[in-house]
Design an enzyme around this catalytic site. Sequence first.
Site, PDB file in Angstrom:
ATOM      1  CB  ILE A  37       2.334  -6.970  -0.519  1.00 41.35           C
ATOM      2  CG1 ILE A  37       0.825  -7.198  -0.525  1.00 41.35           C
ATOM      3  CG2 ILE A  37       2.752  -6.274   0.757  1.00 41.35           C
ATOM      4  CD1 ILE A  37       0.353  -8.112   0.579  1.00 41.35           C
ATOM      5  CG  ASP A  38       7.855  -3.335  -3.453  1.00 41.46           C
ATOM      6  OD1 ASP A  38       8.695  -3.932  -2.761  1.00 41.46           O
ATOM      7  OD2 ASP A  38       8.176  -2.515  -4.344  1.00 41.46           O
ATOM      8  CB  SER A  39       8.631  -4.781   2.189  1.00 39.96           C
ATOM      9  OG  SER A  39       9.704  -5.382   1.484  1.00 39.96           O
ATOM     10  N   GLY A  40       9.408  -2.573  -0.246  1.00 44.13           N
ATOM     11  CA  GLY A  40      10.317  -1.496  -0.620  1.00 44.13           C
ATOM     12  C   GLY A  40       9.611  -0.218  -1.033  1.00 44.13           C
ATOM     13  CG  ASN A  41       5.333   1.683  -2.543  1.00 47.22           C
ATOM     14  OD1 ASN A  41       5.802   2.810  -2.631  1.00 47.22           O
ATOM     15  ND2 ASN A  41       4.048   1.423  -2.727  1.00 47.22           N
TER      16      ASN A  41
END
EC number: 3.4.23.-
Length: 309
Positions: free
Chosen positions: A182-186
């Site tokens: 899970i990448d919040s920067g994506n």
Amino acid sequence: MSIYLDVIWFLNFSFDLFLLLLTSIALKRKKMKVRLVVAAFIGSSVVLFMFSPYSVIATNPIGKMVISILMVIVAFGFKKFSYFFQNVLAFYFVTFMVGGGMIGTHFFFQSETNYLDGIFLTNSTGFGHPVSWLFILIGFPTIWLFSKKQIEGVESKKIHHDQIVSVSIRIEQTQFTLKGLIDSGNQLVDPISRSPVMIIDIFKVKEYIPEQLLKQALQDDVMKSISEDDQGHEWEHRVRIIPYRVVGKEHQFLLGLKPDEVTIEMNNETFHVQKTIVGLNRTQLSSEDEYECIVHPKMLQGQSVQNVS
């Protein structure tokens, strides 16, 4: 024999300062330089006590413990008992880790055993000779830097582990499961449908992808490969072109697919995602295979959730 008390004190002061600094790094504590210096000065005062009528403080385990506890309180303060207890344990852990590393390295490179008439003899040369002092001066910073890197690496892996989920993707009769991060920067989305785009490592799922689509996705120029392709495939109505931007490059395009359903399992819950695009990435996402796809954070928002039995 001459004893340079000032040199011994300065070495102990430097060691205590670096150990306190490593403790603050391990616990993510705010670094107060003045407090760390004062705490290191208190710890190094043990050397002075050894040559005074109060030498019992420096040799008694209880005295050493009291001084170390005082160092921790001065360096990090006392907010509550659990906070203080965590600081003390971390300080001892760092001290034993660095000290153990130096002792282990010392005995690894130095042979102090001889064989005479069928008997093993040991010869302890101690740490007082010039070679040992040189080892301490070089070995301590080396072990300290190595420990710092390992602590930061463990923390980074812990963060990744907490964000790793199981992702199942279904396209018609084809279904496969991947480890997702899970990448919040994506923040990549489909410009037309505004659907969130998750990125998968195409080499991890190449056996599930139609051969013609796989060839298109592996081309550097996706738009050109699609325009020049005169052969169809069963998933061509699912193909989406996702524009994206990277540092130093513009007008980049990613080949994507519209799946029938994406299921994400995280913390004993299942998220069923209907509206999303699966981007086919042609470069390896994780060099250590910790994850095989990158999950868009919006895929976990506003979706139906059920408990996993």
